[in-house]
Structures are given as C-alpha cells and as structure tokens.
Design a protein around this motif. Sequence first.
Motif, short mmCIF file in Angstrom:
data_model
loop_
_atom_site.label_atom_id
_atom_site.label_comp_id
_atom_site.label_asym_id
_atom_site.label_seq_id
_atom_site.Cartn_x
_atom_site.Cartn_y
_atom_site.Cartn_z
N PRO A 188 0.81 -1.26 -0.03
CA PRO A 188 0.03 0.28 -0.09
C PRO A 188 0.98 1.10 -0.04
CG PRO A 188 -0.14 -0.99 2.11
CD PRO A 188 0.50 -2.00 1.23
N ALA A 189 2.08 1.15 0.50
CA ALA A 189 3.01 2.40 0.60
C ALA A 189 3.26 2.77 -0.87
CB ALA A 189 4.00 2.14 1.30
N GLN A 190 3.72 1.64 -1.60
CA GLN A 190 4.28 1.99 -2.85
C GLN A 190 2.86 2.39 -3.79
OE1 GLN A 190 7.17 2.06 -4.27
NE2 GLN A 190 8.30 1.50 -2.57
N TRP A 191 1.72 1.98 -3.67
CA TRP A 191 0.50 2.48 -4.14
C TRP A 191 0.20 3.86 -3.81
CZ3 TRP A 191 -4.10 4.12 -2.03
CH2 TRP A 191 -5.05 4.54 -2.82
N LEU A 192 0.17 4.17 -2.50
CA LEU A 192 0.32 5.49 -2.26
C LEU A 192 1.10 6.56 -2.76
CD1 LEU A 192 -0.98 7.47 0.06
CD2 LEU A 192 0.27 6.66 1.57
N TYR A 233 -8.64 3.72 4.62
CA TYR A 233 -8.70 2.49 5.43
C TYR A 233 -8.84 1.16 4.36
CZ TYR A 233 -10.30 5.72 9.15
OH TYR A 233 -10.19 6.67 9.91
N ILE A 234 -8.09 0.29 4.48
CA ILE A 234 -8.04 -0.72 3.67
C ILE A 234 -8.53 -1.69 4.59
CG2 ILE A 234 -6.82 -2.33 2.11
CD1 ILE A 234 -4.77 -0.26 1.46
N SER A 235 -9.76 -2.30 4.47
CA SER A 235 -10.46 -3.06 5.41
C SER A 235 -11.05 -4.39 4.69
CB SER A 235 -11.39 -2.42 6.37
OG SER A 235 -12.53 -1.67 5.59
N GLY A 236 -11.62 -5.20 5.63
CA GLY A 236 -12.30 -6.19 5.40
C GLY A 236 -12.01 -7.00 3.85
N SER A 237 -13.07 -7.22 3.14
CA SER A 237 -12.71 -7.95 2.16
C SER A 237 -11.80 -7.23 1.01
CB SER A 237 -14.11 -8.11 1.16
OG SER A 237 -14.44 -6.82 0.74
N PHE A 268 -9.07 -5.74 2.07
CA PHE A 268 -7.55 -6.04 2.55
C PHE A 268 -7.34 -7.44 2.45
CE2 PHE A 268 -5.30 -8.05 6.39
CZ PHE A 268 -4.12 -7.48 6.08
N PHE A 269 -8.28 -8.11 2.50
CA PHE A 269 -8.06 -9.76 2.24
C PHE A 269 -7.89 -9.84 0.53
CE2 PHE A 269 -9.57 -10.25 6.50
CZ PHE A 269 -8.41 -11.00 7.16
N LYS A 270 -8.28 -9.21 -0.11
CA LYS A 270 -8.00 -9.18 -1.61
C LYS A 270 -6.67 -8.70 -2.06
CE LYS A 270 -11.38 -8.17 -4.30
NZ LYS A 270 -12.69 -7.73 -5.18
N ALA A 283 -3.87 -9.93 -4.44
CA ALA A 283 -4.13 -9.32 -5.84
C ALA A 283 -3.27 -8.02 -5.93
CB ALA A 283 -5.60 -9.09 -5.92
N ALA A 284 -3.30 -7.22 -7.14
CA ALA A 284 -2.76 -5.93 -7.12
C ALA A 284 -3.51 -4.87 -6.52
CB ALA A 284 -2.48 -5.68 -8.66
N MET A 285 -3.24 -3.69 -5.93
CA MET A 285 -3.68 -2.69 -5.56
C MET A 285 -4.96 -2.20 -6.40
SD MET A 285 -2.71 -2.53 -2.14
CE MET A 285 -3.65 -0.67 -2.07
N SER A 286 -4.67 -2.30 -7.64
CA SER A 286 -5.50 -1.67 -8.58
C SER A 286 -6.98 -2.59 -8.36
CB SER A 286 -4.80 -2.01 -10.02
OG SER A 286 -4.66 -3.50 -10.41
N GLU A 287 -6.91 -3.75 -8.14
CA GLU A 287 -8.17 -4.43 -7.78
C GLU A 287 -9.16 -3.88 -6.73
OE1 GLU A 287 -9.18 -7.51 -9.40
OE2 GLU A 287 -7.60 -6.86 -10.57
N ILE A 288 -8.65 -2.82 -5.66
CA ILE A 288 -9.41 -2.29 -4.87
C ILE A 288 -9.48 -0.69 -4.74
CG2 ILE A 288 -9.17 -4.04 -3.12
CD1 ILE A 288 -7.28 -2.22 -1.59
N GLU A 289 -8.49 -0.21 -5.82
CA GLU A 289 -8.55 1.08 -6.09
C GLU A 289 -9.76 1.99 -6.20
OE1 GLU A 289 -6.56 3.55 -9.53
OE2 GLU A 289 -4.91 2.35 -8.23
#
Length: 195
Positions: A22-26, A146-150, A152-154, A162-168
């Motif tokens: 998440p830091a690199q994504w941020l 907040y990266i939480s719940g599903s 976070f587990f994704k 998965a890649a951060m793009s999946e929850i972006e």
Amino acid sequence: MSNPKIAIVIGSTRDARFADKPAQWLLAKAKELCTELDFDLVDLKDFDLPMFNEMASNLYMPSADLAAIKWQEKMAEYDGYIFVTPEYNSSIPASLKNALDQAGKEWVRKPAAVLGYGSVGAARAVEHLRAVAVNLQMVPVRSAVYISGSDFFKVSPLGANAAMSEIEAGILPSLEAMLSDLTWWTKATKTAREA
C-alpha cells in the motif's frame, strides 16, 4: 518556489509486513493526483532506532543517540506526514510509536494523515495515532484511507494477494479527500510557521 515536502512513513518494521504494497501504491497515486506537494517514502527499517531512552524529548534537550538524531534530521526535512500503519492489538506498532517519541520539535505544527490497513482497516490504530499526533503538536487531518475487510483480504498475502488496482476504485475517493485535506493544512501550517 518549491512544493512543500511530505514524508510517507512506513510504520511497521516486521519482515513479514504488508506495508510496502500500500505504501508504494500511495506514493504513486499521491504523485499523480497531488502536484502541489512533493512526496518521499521513508521506511522506519532504514533507521534502526533503539527504544526511546533519552532524558527528555528533544523539545526540551538535545538527544544523545546518533540514530535518533539521524531520524530527527530526516523528519525535519518535511512539512507534513502520511503514516502507513497496520493495527496491532487495537493500536499502532511499537516501532511507529517509538519513532514518534524519538522526535519532538520536528513534528510541531505540521499535518499528519494516515493510511491504515487490516481486517478493520486499522480504525482503532488510526484513532490512537491521531491522539498521539495531537500530543506531539501535529495537526491530524480528518480524512484517512482505510483498507479493510474484503478489500484487505483481496490484496493481502493472507488472502488473494491481488494488485492494489483491484481495490483502487473503492479507496480512491478516500485518498482524494485525504490529499485535499493534507494539501490545505500543509500550506496553512507552513505559511504560519514561516510567519
């Protein structure tokens, strides 16, 4: 005139930490979305801080430990901070609390934002960090990510990894709000400090 500088501080030092993703994504998204601020990634692992053992905060007397002084000098370069933190037992990691305690005057009248991650998005850790920031005379901004719940587990290795793009799409509005708050408070506090 150069842009104000923001440190994105990775607060966990565990070998098995998730923070890097998440830091690199941020960092990438902040640079893309916010051209009014300059961002650097600062990893606590690079500072090897001992547990706080000074006579007092450097607000009151100079620190003796060379690692603490190196940390203080690095934090002094910045006009604001985004802390990337997990939640450990309803709070922030000891490594992050120790790093916050190791500096004093460097934090004063500068904004602090947070990206939290974990099954509950580090919500309790984020609130604790805000309370610590107030005591360190920082200005905690209202919006956080907040990266939480599903989600976070994704993206976590504990789940699908998965890649951060999946929850972006779900967390981008929070990031935009946080960066907006951080930009305003960084400019306001920098102007006031310089006056």
